[in-house]
Write an enzyme that holds these catalytic residues in place. Structure first.
Site, PDB file in Angstrom:
ATOM      1  CG  HIS A 229      -1.950   1.235   0.844  1.00 27.42           C
ATOM      2  ND1 HIS A 229      -2.959   1.203  -0.081  1.00 27.42           N
ATOM      3  CD2 HIS A 229      -1.878   2.498   1.267  1.00 27.42           C
ATOM      4  CE1 HIS A 229      -3.497   2.411  -0.183  1.00 27.42           C
ATOM      5  NE2 HIS A 229      -2.851   3.211   0.629  1.00 27.42           N
ATOM      6  CE1 TYR A 233      -1.482   7.402  -0.191  1.00 27.33           C
ATOM      7  CE2 TYR A 233      -0.672   5.586   1.137  1.00 27.33           C
ATOM      8  CZ  TYR A 233      -1.714   6.365   0.685  1.00 27.33           C
ATOM      9  OH  TYR A 233      -2.985   6.094   1.092  1.00 27.33           O
ATOM     10  CG  HIS A 380      -9.533   2.323  -6.345  1.00 24.68           C
ATOM     11  ND1 HIS A 380      -9.681   3.606  -5.878  1.00 24.68           N
ATOM     12  CD2 HIS A 380      -8.416   1.837  -5.765  1.00 24.68           C
ATOM     13  CE1 HIS A 380      -8.704   3.870  -5.028  1.00 24.68           C
ATOM     14  NE2 HIS A 380      -7.918   2.822  -4.944  1.00 24.68           N
ATOM     15  CG  PHE A 381      -5.624  -0.372  -9.434  1.00 26.46           C
ATOM     16  CD1 PHE A 381      -5.126  -0.515 -10.714  1.00 26.46           C
ATOM     17  CD2 PHE A 381      -6.098  -1.498  -8.780  1.00 26.46           C
ATOM     18  CE1 PHE A 381      -5.104  -1.749 -11.337  1.00 26.46           C
ATOM     19  CE2 PHE A 381      -6.085  -2.731  -9.400  1.00 26.46           C
ATOM     20  CZ  PHE A 381      -5.587  -2.858 -10.687  1.00 26.46           C
ATOM     21  CG  HIS A 382      -6.866   1.117 -14.612  1.00 23.47           C
ATOM     22  ND1 HIS A 382      -6.944  -0.087 -13.971  1.00 23.47           N
ATOM     23  CD2 HIS A 382      -6.059   0.909 -15.686  1.00 23.47           C
ATOM     24  CE1 HIS A 382      -6.242  -0.992 -14.637  1.00 23.47           C
ATOM     25  NE2 HIS A 382      -5.685  -0.412 -15.671  1.00 23.47           N
ATOM     26  NE  ARG A 443      -7.667  -7.249  -9.286  1.00 24.04           N
ATOM     27  CZ  ARG A 443      -6.677  -6.786  -8.494  1.00 24.04           C
ATOM     28  NH1 ARG A 443      -6.883  -6.638  -7.194  1.00 24.04           N
ATOM     29  NH2 ARG A 443      -5.524  -6.465  -9.000  1.00 24.04           N
ATOM     30  NE  ARG A 444      -4.204  -9.714 -10.013  1.00 27.03           N
ATOM     31  CZ  ARG A 444      -3.294  -9.724  -9.059  1.00 27.03           C
ATOM     32  NH1 ARG A 444      -3.425 -10.511  -8.039  1.00 27.03           N
ATOM     33  NH2 ARG A 444      -2.241  -8.957  -9.158  1.00 27.03           N
TER      34      ARG A 444
HETATM   35  C1  HEM Z   1      -4.639   1.754 -22.485  1.00 28.04           C
HETATM   36  C2  HEM Z   1      -4.843   1.954 -21.205  1.00 28.04           C
HETATM   37  C3  HEM Z   1      -5.176   0.807 -20.270  1.00 28.04           C
HETATM   38  C4  HEM Z   1      -6.096  -0.206 -20.429  1.00 28.04           C
HETATM   39  C5  HEM Z   1      -7.066  -0.411 -21.591  1.00 28.04           C
HETATM   40  C6  HEM Z   1      -5.982  -1.063 -19.274  1.00 28.04           C
HETATM   41  C7  HEM Z   1      -6.731  -2.204 -19.080  1.00 28.04           C
HETATM   42  C8  HEM Z   1      -6.637  -3.046 -18.001  1.00 28.04           C
HETATM   43  C9  HEM Z   1      -7.522  -4.150 -17.704  1.00 28.04           C
HETATM   44  C10 HEM Z   1      -8.707  -4.569 -18.556  1.00 28.04           C
HETATM   45  C11 HEM Z   1      -7.117  -4.718 -16.551  1.00 28.04           C
HETATM   46  C12 HEM Z   1      -7.812  -5.800 -15.784  1.00 28.04           C
HETATM   47  C13 HEM Z   1      -7.371  -7.137 -16.019  1.00 28.04           C
HETATM   48  C14 HEM Z   1      -7.974  -8.123 -15.032  1.00 28.04           C
HETATM   49  O1  HEM Z   1      -8.293  -7.762 -13.883  1.00 28.04           O
HETATM   50  O2  HEM Z   1      -8.122  -9.271 -15.431  1.00 28.04           O
HETATM   51  C15 HEM Z   1      -5.932  -4.009 -16.134  1.00 28.04           C
HETATM   52  C16 HEM Z   1      -5.188  -4.324 -15.020  1.00 28.04           C
HETATM   53  C17 HEM Z   1      -4.174  -3.537 -14.524  1.00 28.04           C
HETATM   54  N1  HEM Z   1      -3.737  -2.325 -15.027  1.00 28.04           N
HETATM   55 FE1  HEM Z   1      -4.364  -1.449 -16.728  1.00 28.04          FE
HETATM   56  N2  HEM Z   1      -5.024  -0.565 -18.444  1.00 28.04           N
HETATM   57  C18 HEM Z   1      -4.505   0.581 -19.002  1.00 28.04           C
HETATM   58  C19 HEM Z   1      -3.539   1.408 -18.482  1.00 28.04           C
HETATM   59  C20 HEM Z   1      -2.911   1.200 -17.251  1.00 28.04           C
HETATM   60  C21 HEM Z   1      -1.981   2.109 -16.635  1.00 28.04           C
HETATM   61  C22 HEM Z   1      -1.518   3.433 -17.234  1.00 28.04           C
HETATM   62  C23 HEM Z   1      -1.598   1.532 -15.460  1.00 28.04           C
HETATM   63  C24 HEM Z   1      -0.655   2.019 -14.397  1.00 28.04           C
HETATM   64  C25 HEM Z   1       0.279   2.900 -14.559  1.00 28.04           C
HETATM   65  C26 HEM Z   1      -2.272   0.256 -15.357  1.00 28.04           C
HETATM   66  C27 HEM Z   1      -2.105  -0.640 -14.318  1.00 28.04           C
HETATM   67  C28 HEM Z   1      -2.757  -1.845 -14.196  1.00 28.04           C
HETATM   68  C29 HEM Z   1      -2.538  -2.800 -13.143  1.00 28.04           C
HETATM   69  C30 HEM Z   1      -1.543  -2.674 -11.989  1.00 28.04           C
HETATM   70  C31 HEM Z   1      -3.417  -3.859 -13.349  1.00 28.04           C
HETATM   71  C32 HEM Z   1      -3.605  -5.067 -12.450  1.00 28.04           C
HETATM   72  C33 HEM Z   1      -2.853  -6.230 -12.926  1.00 28.04           C
HETATM   73  C34 HEM Z   1      -3.159  -7.422 -12.083  1.00 28.04           C
HETATM   74  O3  HEM Z   1      -4.292  -7.563 -11.580  1.00 28.04           O
HETATM   75  O4  HEM Z   1      -2.235  -8.220 -11.917  1.00 28.04           O
HETATM   76  N3  HEM Z   1      -3.063   0.095 -16.449  1.00 28.04           N
HETATM   77  N4  HEM Z   1      -5.678  -2.979 -17.014  1.00 28.04           N
HETATM   78 CU   LIG Z   2      -4.246   0.127  -0.415  1.00 28.76          CU
END
Ligand code: HEM
Ligand SMILES: [Cu+2]
Length: 554
Positions: A229, A233, A380-382, A443-444
């Protein structure tokens, strides 16, 4: 605009190449992460594109590992490493204490990154960016990530030494706010990252080498979230430093209240760490009472963000009024919307507001049960790291890259449109992800192949197909603008570092000594961590329950 660049000495300028090296890696990581993002967005909408991604990406989960690691571990950390070093050098007007150490940190981090990427692309580290055991990755993956963390410590140490040198030469002067924020960030990060270091050195690395056969998943997860967490920050505070010290300048004004800004940074030092169990509300084996303690601590760490919201809004409004703005709302027109470095950061701030509020929902011990591990969390985290932090980092490169290269930004109007397009895409996409989470979309999960997909998701899935690709396009536009600036821009840049001179920032109030000292706050932080974590680790170490582990399941 008052700037510090008038007095840039060749010594100070030595930071430029290091800055460029870090940014180059960060931007390449973001570009790589953008590709699986599109595949994931289609998968969420029920369309499986992964057969087309072979042989580079073999499975949904490998793509998700690439996306998560490259975005939140590489893009953010490489970017902020250069950001804080650059800001320290410029705000103090002196070179880094050791350029050698600066470069050593860079090469260690790059080596770590390459080590981690080899198994990720070989599909032997498909463990997602949280690498929870019993999922087991190749040792290279864990060692690589550990080296990246070691690099961040070296950078923090270098910044601390640079500041100490400045202190010696300027006794009695208040630390400039930008450096104060930087030191606060490294203080909390250094304490917080110990959890991850212990997890890597004593559990995961020996386990992946086969030196120990089993590992306790709950202990590992708890150590992970001790760091996991506060790491948010670590990503967010560079954006705050930019919002507090540079955005008011870019808007043509000054910070509304510097003491209030310092209080916000200090509250992060106090409250960032004793909150990690809010990621583990559904984990059995940890008591309900201690989870509630972490809930209340998390509510407390929301407060500095409220202060920031107030302080920055007031600064921006003041700037607009200084520039002739009038009326209740009409003043908004008197802001430099044509400057992408400004517009991008404000778009990020807009995304941060609903993101922060959603964070409070996640932190509520009981409400969390409704959203845990659903796409709500991803929404939320996006908004927070994917939106506010990423847009702010992108926007700062809109002044930094012209500054470093001496070439004017290519396609300035496109650069103003880029964050707006990203903002629109993200708003549609993340709002939909939140709503789908309330309808229990997990998710995931490789969803296009899941037999339990619900008919009630259908309408939202269309919205995902609008929002996700719009963000992807904004991502591509960003790379085009940066690359064209590097190769095609012929105009000379007239950019200066938008940092105030020491002593000049803020509201000209005298900053009390307590808001320029560290010891009481660090002690406070240690006490809160002890309250929050001693019972947890005592319990876990008394009840170790280890399992063997799985590799190569995806
Ligand atoms: C084109 C822009 C983006 C799209 C379309 C996108 C799409 C997604 C989607 C659909 C997931 C969910 C996958 C799942 O839960 O099965 C995901 C997970 C994630 N995204 Fe993005 N994302 C984008 C940009 C970003 C950016 C800019 C960041 C951070 C700087 C980010 C960080 C993450 C993280 C940390 C996860 C979680 C991975 C995990 O659960 O292991 N994403 N994203
Ligand atoms: Cu947290």
């Amino acid at each position: 605009m008052a700037t510090v660049s008038a007095e840039v000495t060749p010594e100070v300028r030595t930071i430029h190449r290091l800055t460029a090296a870090f940014i180059a890696v960060a931007i390449v990581a973001l570009a790589i992460a953008n590709v699986p993002a599109l595949f994931q967005a289609f998968d969420r909408a029920g369309i499986n594109l992964y057969p087309y991604a072979r042989p580079v990406i073999r499975t949904y989960y490998q793509g998700l590992t690439i996306h998560g690691v490259m975005n939140v571990l590489v893009w953010t950390i490489f970017f902020l490493s250069r950001f804080f070093s650059f800001v320290t050098v410029y705000a103090l007007g002196r070179p880094l204490a050791s350029m050698r150490l600066g470069w050593a940190a860079f090469w260690i981090m790059l080596a770590g990154l390459v080590m981690a990427l080899i198994p990720i692309f070989a599909n032997t580290a498909t463990v997602l960016y949280t690498f929870y055991p019993p999922l087991k990755a190749s040792p290279l993956f864990y060692i690589g990530l550990t080296l990246i963390v070691v690099g961040t410590w070296l950078i923090g140490w270098n910044i601390l030494q640079t500041w100490r040198g400045w202190r010696r030469d300027n006794p009695g002067e208040r630390t400039p706010l930008a450096v104060f924020g930087t030191l606060a960030t490294y203080a909390l990060w250094t304490i917080a990252s110990v959890g991850l270091a212990i997890e890597m050195l004593f559990l995961l690395i020996p386990w992946s080498f086969g030196i120990i056969d089993t590992v306790d998943p709950l202990l590992a997860r708890t150590l992970f979230w001790f760091t996991g967490h506060p790491i948010v920050y670590f990503w967010l505070l560079p954006a705050y430093v930019s919002w507090y010290t540079m955005v008011p300048r870019l808007a043509g004004g000054h910070l509304f209240s510097e003491p209030m800004a310092r209080i916000a940074f200090l509250l992060f030092v106090l409250y960032s760490i004793p909150v990690g169990l809010h990621h583990q509300f559904s984990d059995p084996g940890l008591g309900g009472g201690i989870k509630l303690v972490h809930t209340f601590m998390t509510f407390a760490v929301f407060f500095p963000s409220l202060l920031t919201y107030f302080n920055i809004s007031a600064s921006i409004e003041t700037a607009a009024r200084l520039n002739g703005g009038t009326g209740w709302i009409r003043w908004v027109r008197n802001l430099p919307w044509g400057n992408p470095a400004f517009t991008g950061q404000v778009m990020g701030m807009f995304l941060f507001v609903p993101g922060g509020i959603g964070g409070l929902t996640n932190a509520s011990y009981n409400v969390n049960q409704a959203v845990h591990n659903t796409t709500w969390v991803v929404g939320h985290f996006h908004l927070t790291v994917g939106g506010a932090v990423t847009l702010t980092f992108m926007a700062t490169t809109y002044w930094l890259i012209p500054y470093l290269t001496g070439r004017a930004l290519w396609g300035r109007r496109l650069a103003v449109a880029q964050p707006i397009i990203f903002f629109v895409g993200m708003t549609i996409w993340s709002e939909t992800m939140h709503r789908l989470g309330l309808e229990y979309m997990p998710r995931r999960t490789f969803l296009s192949q899941a037999p339990y997909a619900q008919g009630e998701w259908d309408l939202e899935r269309i919205l995902l197909l609008i929002g996700g690709p719009t963000m992807f396009v904004a991502g591509v536009l960003y790379f085009v603008i940066i690359i064209m600036t590097l190769v095609a821009s012929r105009q000379p840049a007239r950019v200066q570092v938008p940092l105030p001179r020491p002593g000049e920032e803020g509201s000209h109030e005298r900053v009390p000594k307590l808001l320029d000292s560290w010891r009481p706050w660090l002690i406070g932080s240690a006490v809160l961590i002890a309250i929050a974590y001693l019972p947890v680790f005592t319990h876990l170490l008394r009840n170790v329950s280890s399992v063997p582990g799985f590799a190569g399941i995806w």
